[in-house]
Design a protein around this motif. Sequence first.
Motif, PDB file in Angstrom:
ATOM      1  N   ARG A   1      84.743  42.280   5.528  1.00 34.05           N
ATOM      2  CA  ARG A   1      83.971  43.298   3.999  1.00 34.05           C
ATOM      3  C   ARG A   1      82.792  43.887   4.719  1.00 34.05           C
ATOM      4  O   ARG A   1      82.590  45.125   4.221  1.00 34.05           O
ATOM      5  CB  ARG A   1      83.657  42.319   3.234  1.00 34.05           C
ATOM      6  N   MET A   2      82.093  43.203   5.309  1.00 32.24           N
ATOM      7  CA  MET A   2      80.559  43.809   5.937  1.00 32.24           C
ATOM      8  C   MET A   2      81.065  45.117   6.638  1.00 32.24           C
ATOM      9  O   MET A   2      80.173  46.111   6.637  1.00 32.24           O
ATOM     10  CB  MET A   2      80.127  42.811   6.879  1.00 32.24           C
ATOM     11  N   ILE A   3      81.918  44.895   7.732  1.00 29.68           N
ATOM     12  CA  ILE A   3      82.227  45.838   8.466  1.00 29.68           C
ATOM     13  C   ILE A   3      82.778  47.204   7.753  1.00 29.68           C
ATOM     14  O   ILE A   3      82.506  48.233   7.964  1.00 29.68           O
ATOM     15  CB  ILE A   3      83.685  45.638   9.509  1.00 29.68           C
ATOM     16  N   TYR A   4      83.920  47.080   6.685  1.00 32.71           N
ATOM     17  CA  TYR A   4      84.107  48.049   5.860  1.00 32.71           C
ATOM     18  C   TYR A   4      83.200  48.820   5.104  1.00 32.71           C
ATOM     19  O   TYR A   4      82.880  49.955   5.139  1.00 32.71           O
ATOM     20  CB  TYR A   4      85.160  47.432   4.836  1.00 32.71           C
ATOM     21  N   GLU A   5      82.292  47.913   4.535  1.00 34.96           N
ATOM     22  CA  GLU A   5      81.088  48.305   3.635  1.00 34.96           C
ATOM     23  C   GLU A   5      79.933  49.339   4.620  1.00 34.96           C
ATOM     24  O   GLU A   5      79.528  50.231   4.099  1.00 34.96           O
ATOM     25  CB  GLU A   5      80.279  47.409   2.763  1.00 34.96           C
ATOM     26  N   ASN A   6      79.534  48.491   5.625  1.00 35.19           N
ATOM     27  CA  ASN A   6      78.726  49.285   6.370  1.00 35.19           C
ATOM     28  C   ASN A   6      79.072  50.127   7.555  1.00 35.19           C
ATOM     29  O   ASN A   6      78.015  50.877   7.652  1.00 35.19           O
ATOM     30  CB  ASN A   6      77.887  48.079   7.276  1.00 35.19           C
ATOM     31  N   TYR A   7      80.312  50.255   7.892  1.00 36.92           N
ATOM     32  CA  TYR A   7      80.592  51.139   8.923  1.00 36.92           C
ATOM     33  C   TYR A   7      81.841  52.109   8.331  1.00 36.92           C
ATOM     34  O   TYR A   7      81.989  53.126   8.992  1.00 36.92           O
ATOM     35  CB  TYR A   7      81.099  50.562  10.192  1.00 36.92           C
ATOM     36  N   LEU A   8      82.637  51.921   7.477  1.00 39.76           N
ATOM     37  CA  LEU A   8      83.885  52.645   7.320  1.00 39.76           C
ATOM     38  C   LEU A   8      83.926  53.352   5.847  1.00 39.76           C
ATOM     39  O   LEU A   8      84.065  54.487   5.785  1.00 39.76           O
ATOM     40  CB  LEU A   8      85.188  51.845   7.244  1.00 39.76           C
ATOM     41  N   GLU A   9      83.185  52.783   4.797  1.00 37.76           N
ATOM     42  CA  GLU A   9      83.140  53.306   3.704  1.00 37.76           C
ATOM     43  C   GLU A   9      82.604  54.676   3.506  1.00 37.76           C
ATOM     44  O   GLU A   9      82.983  55.532   2.835  1.00 37.76           O
ATOM     45  CB  GLU A   9      82.613  52.421   2.607  1.00 37.76           C
ATOM     46  N   GLY A  10      81.545  54.877   4.362  1.00 36.67           N
ATOM     47  CA  GLY A  10      80.716  56.232   4.418  1.00 36.67           C
ATOM     48  C   GLY A  10      81.850  57.228   5.165  1.00 36.67           C
ATOM     49  O   GLY A  10      81.513  58.258   4.773  1.00 36.67           O
ATOM     50  N   CYS A  11      82.496  56.830   5.891  1.00 36.78           N
ATOM     51  CA  CYS A  11      83.505  57.801   6.490  1.00 36.78           C
ATOM     52  C   CYS A  11      84.379  58.591   5.391  1.00 36.78           C
ATOM     53  O   CYS A  11      84.782  59.570   5.422  1.00 36.78           O
ATOM     54  CB  CYS A  11      84.223  57.290   7.685  1.00 36.78           C
ATOM     55  N   PHE A  12      84.713  57.730   4.450  1.00 40.28           N
ATOM     56  CA  PHE A  12      85.841  58.132   3.495  1.00 40.28           C
ATOM     57  C   PHE A  12      85.204  58.916   2.473  1.00 40.28           C
ATOM     58  O   PHE A  12      86.000  59.598   1.639  1.00 40.28           O
ATOM     59  CB  PHE A  12      86.524  56.798   3.135  1.00 40.28           C
ATOM     60  N   ARG A  13      83.867  58.929   2.227  1.00 41.16           N
ATOM     61  CA  ARG A  13      83.211  59.554   1.233  1.00 41.16           C
ATOM     62  C   ARG A  13      83.192  61.008   1.722  1.00 41.16           C
ATOM     63  O   ARG A  13      82.777  61.835   0.921  1.00 41.16           O
ATOM     64  CB  ARG A  13      81.857  59.228   1.035  1.00 41.16           C
ATOM     65  N   GLN A  14      83.435  61.451   2.864  1.00 41.62           N
ATOM     66  CA  GLN A  14      83.465  62.602   3.291  1.00 41.62           C
ATOM     67  C   GLN A  14      84.667  63.563   2.822  1.00 41.62           C
ATOM     68  O   GLN A  14      84.646  64.888   3.136  1.00 41.62           O
ATOM     69  CB  GLN A  14      83.424  62.828   4.711  1.00 41.62           C
ATOM     70  N   ASP A  15      85.631  62.930   2.428  1.00 39.05           N
ATOM     71  CA  ASP A  15      86.869  63.649   2.163  1.00 39.05           C
ATOM     72  C   ASP A  15      86.586  64.684   0.767  1.00 39.05           C
ATOM     73  O   ASP A  15      85.811  64.499  -0.233  1.00 39.05           O
ATOM     74  CB  ASP A  15      88.163  62.862   1.341  1.00 39.05           C
TER      75      ASP A  15
END
Length: 335
Positions: A321-335
């Motif tokens: 969960r920490m990895i998703y929220e801190n490192y990945l979630e921001g990538c997906f907001r770029q769509d």
Amino acid sequence: MILDRALCALQPATSLEFRVEPLPEACPIEHGYPARVTMFEHEFLFCVIEHEHLNKFRELQLLLNKDKTPYPLLLVTTYVTAEAAERLQEGGIQFIDTVGNAFVNQPPVLILVKGNRPGKQYGANRTAHMYKGVGLKLMYALLCRPELAGRPYRELAEITGIALGSVKNTMTELAAKGYIVEAGMQKKRLLKRKELFERWAEAYPDNLKPKLVMGRFRGVDNWWRDIRLDPGIAQWGGEVAAAKITGYLKPETVTLYANKDRLPELVIGNRLQKDPQGNIEILNRFWDMEAVADKRETVHPFLIYADLLAIGDERTLETTRMIYENYLEGCFRQD
């Protein structure tokens, strides 16, 4: 509505009488909607999450989000395997599928049905939509560097080391599914990165990772803690990578991605002993360092997340969960 189909599938086994009434409220979870469900003359409020197909990525998202809704989560999908049913039940996730499997625990109603299997058509359809082999390698490069979607196929083949024909086939399939679109001036753009990552993370553990294993080994306890890797030789993956970037997890397994021609150097230099049952796995690094612009001691968080997902261990859930929220979630907001 998949929910109606799923509840109908339960009728032969349970004599279930039901009524579904979607509510006008918003649900804080993607793909979810609040609903009032009447079963055996009892009314219950659920946050219903509908997924056409269930995979480990979605299972994890359900576990991470189950406490964020005002009503209990109810997963509705086409098929929950016996193994997935066990994991969902242990995680407190209620579910109903369209072949008659269910876990509903809303006193005084308790429904538990497992082991029903779908017809052959289900498996055939799923196979047709899964990415395999070199396609997953190209998808990984695109996820890490979305701008590569606009490069000529021949250049992509040179950058990734993938055959030109395989690049063309994969890019054509990605475009057909809406992941790559024309963005003017004959340029291409990568879209729906979250969905693409979900598909990649689902397929990677079964369709690519087993082909990469160069050996299993064993070392002295916690040998990895004080080792400084040369990224040109190898990078940490899995639990160790997760521990290093979050400072949270206590690893039980060690995953290394290394260049095949540097394997002896890596093994001898760290005094590792070959052991088929060892907790150290060394995999052939399937990407070009320049292609993904990743020269850290750990692999990209996309791959760390997929490695943890493959473990499927509740022990790693909070770190995932920490990895998703801190490192990945921001990538997906770029769509």
